[in-house]
Design an enzyme around this catalytic site. Structure first.
Site, mmCIF file in Angstrom:
data_model
loop_
_atom_site.group_PDB
_atom_site.id
_atom_site.type_symbol
_atom_site.label_atom_id
_atom_site.label_comp_id
_atom_site.label_asym_id
_atom_site.label_seq_id
_atom_site.Cartn_x
_atom_site.Cartn_y
_atom_site.Cartn_z
ATOM 1 N N LYS A 54 0.782 -1.317 0.086
ATOM 2 C CA LYS A 54 0.074 -0.029 0.034
ATOM 3 C C LYS A 54 1.065 1.170 0.085
ATOM 4 C CE LYS A 54 -3.790 -2.468 2.088
ATOM 5 N NZ LYS A 54 -4.306 -2.931 3.507
ATOM 6 N N GLN A 98 -4.942 -1.460 9.555
ATOM 7 C CA GLN A 98 -4.928 -2.728 8.996
ATOM 8 C C GLN A 98 -5.512 -3.650 9.864
ATOM 9 O OE1 GLN A 98 -3.392 -3.548 5.873
ATOM 10 N NE2 GLN A 98 -4.380 -5.407 6.351
ATOM 11 N N ASP A 121 -11.271 2.863 4.003
ATOM 12 C CA ASP A 121 -11.525 1.301 3.814
ATOM 13 C C ASP A 121 -13.191 1.168 3.667
ATOM 14 O OD1 ASP A 121 -9.892 -0.737 3.580
ATOM 15 O OD2 ASP A 121 -9.413 -0.673 5.790
#
Ligand code: NDP
Length: 296
Positions: A54, A98, A121
């Site tokens: 990422k 994460q 997200d």
């Protein structure tokens, strides 16, 4: 019939190129650089690989990457304080924590502490609600990637029969909402679904997000249907570890009209959509037009 192979790798490269073009013009015309903060707690090997990828792709499209690595025993207050600082930081337009978090941390609490406008997200309860009510939301990256591939292939999804196998908050449920938003007729199947093969046989579009290697067989697929395989499963084949999807590729490709391979299908779209979401969040935060073709 042999299915057309949907090249997610090439599509993702195109998404990244479109993001990079807009990022460059934001910098030149507005003096703004979109920024993505990624928070990793602990040393889970798979998470480390994802976070590295990422960060690398964020920089490659010209955005700023802020990486925060915290030890596995980080307490909740410390993590929430970091999220508070990132929420307040004007250089940060997207925040990603994460998952999975170490067991002593409450993921729902942590995710819901993120400013929904920076929740790239799309897991914050506000974004889930906005998506569910058809309002402008930040949309989870993997289903957004699947939607982009489907729109590219079919143009309109209106009236198509879609079957989503899996009802997770990360993939299945938001995928179903996105397909409904595009006026498909949506069935969500799961572990208690009766006669899954028969349900799948009705579908013009099958999205498999199950986490079971090669479960969906070619015999289940209606000839000509589009098959989107979200699954990423590592299995042993002849002493070698190989990556397979939730769909039995060879038998499905023999009947489907189009199919995503694993690897190289949905997988590469996820990070590309994370970058797209960060760009979208940056445009919204600055009252600028959203990037075209990169949102739901
Ligand atoms: P979850 O384990 O959270 O959800 C799996 C879903 O599949 C559940 O809803 C479950 O039903 C359903 N299911 C399990 N067994 C069966 C069965 N025998 N028949 C029908 N349905 C079944 O997984 P995720 O949604 O997080 O991920 C799914 C897959 O996608 C995994 O392989 C994962 O690795 C992959 N993935 C890939 C990403 C990418 O970037 N390409 C991103 C995220 C995930 P129930 O609810 O009844 O238990």
């Amino acid at each position: 019939m042999t299915a057309r192979i949907i090249d997610g790798k090439a599509f993702a490269a195109d998404v990244r190129a479109r993001v990079a073009t807009r990022v460059a013009s934001l910098r030149e015309e507005q003096g703004i650089t979109p920024g993505l903060a990624v928070v990793l707690v602990g040393e889970d090997p798979a998470s480390q690989v994802y976070v590295r990828a990422k960060g690398k792709q964020t920089v490659e499209v010209g955005m700023e990457s802020f990486e925060h690595r915290l030890p596995a025993d980080t307490d909740e207050a410390t993590l929430l304080a970091l999220i508070g600082r990132l929420n307040a930081d004007p250089r940060v337009h997207g925040i990603l924590v994460q998952l999975p978090l170490p067991g002593h941390l409450d993921s729902d609490l942590v995710i819901n502490a993120i400013d929904p406008a920076k929740d790239v997200d799309g897991f914050h309860i506000s974004n889930v609600g906005l998506l569910g009510t058809g309002q402008k939301a930040m949309v989870p990256c993997t289903p957004l990637g699947c939607l982009m591939l489907l729109r590219d292939l079919h143009g309109s999804l209106s009236g198509m029969n879609a079957v989503v196998i899996g009802r997770s908050n990360i993939v299945g449920k938001p995928m179903a909402q996105l397909l409904l938003g595009d006026s498909a007729t949506v069935t969500v199947a799961h572990s208690r679904t009766r006669d899954l093969p028969e349900v799948v046989r009705r579908a013009d579009i099958v999205v498999a997000a199950v986490g079971r290697p090669e479960m969906v067989r070619g015999e289940w697929i209606r000839p000509g249907a589009t098959v989107i395989d979200v699954g990423i499963n590592r299995i042993d084949r002849g002493g070698k570890t190989v990556l397979v999807g939730d769909v039995h590729y060879d038998s499905a490709a023999a009947v489907a009209g189009a199919i995503t391979p694993v690897p190289g299908g949905v997988g590469p779209m996820t990070i590309a959509c994370l970058l797209a979401n960060t760009l979208t969040a940056c445009c919204r935060a600055n009252g600028l037009p959203e990037p075209e073709g990169l949102t739901a």
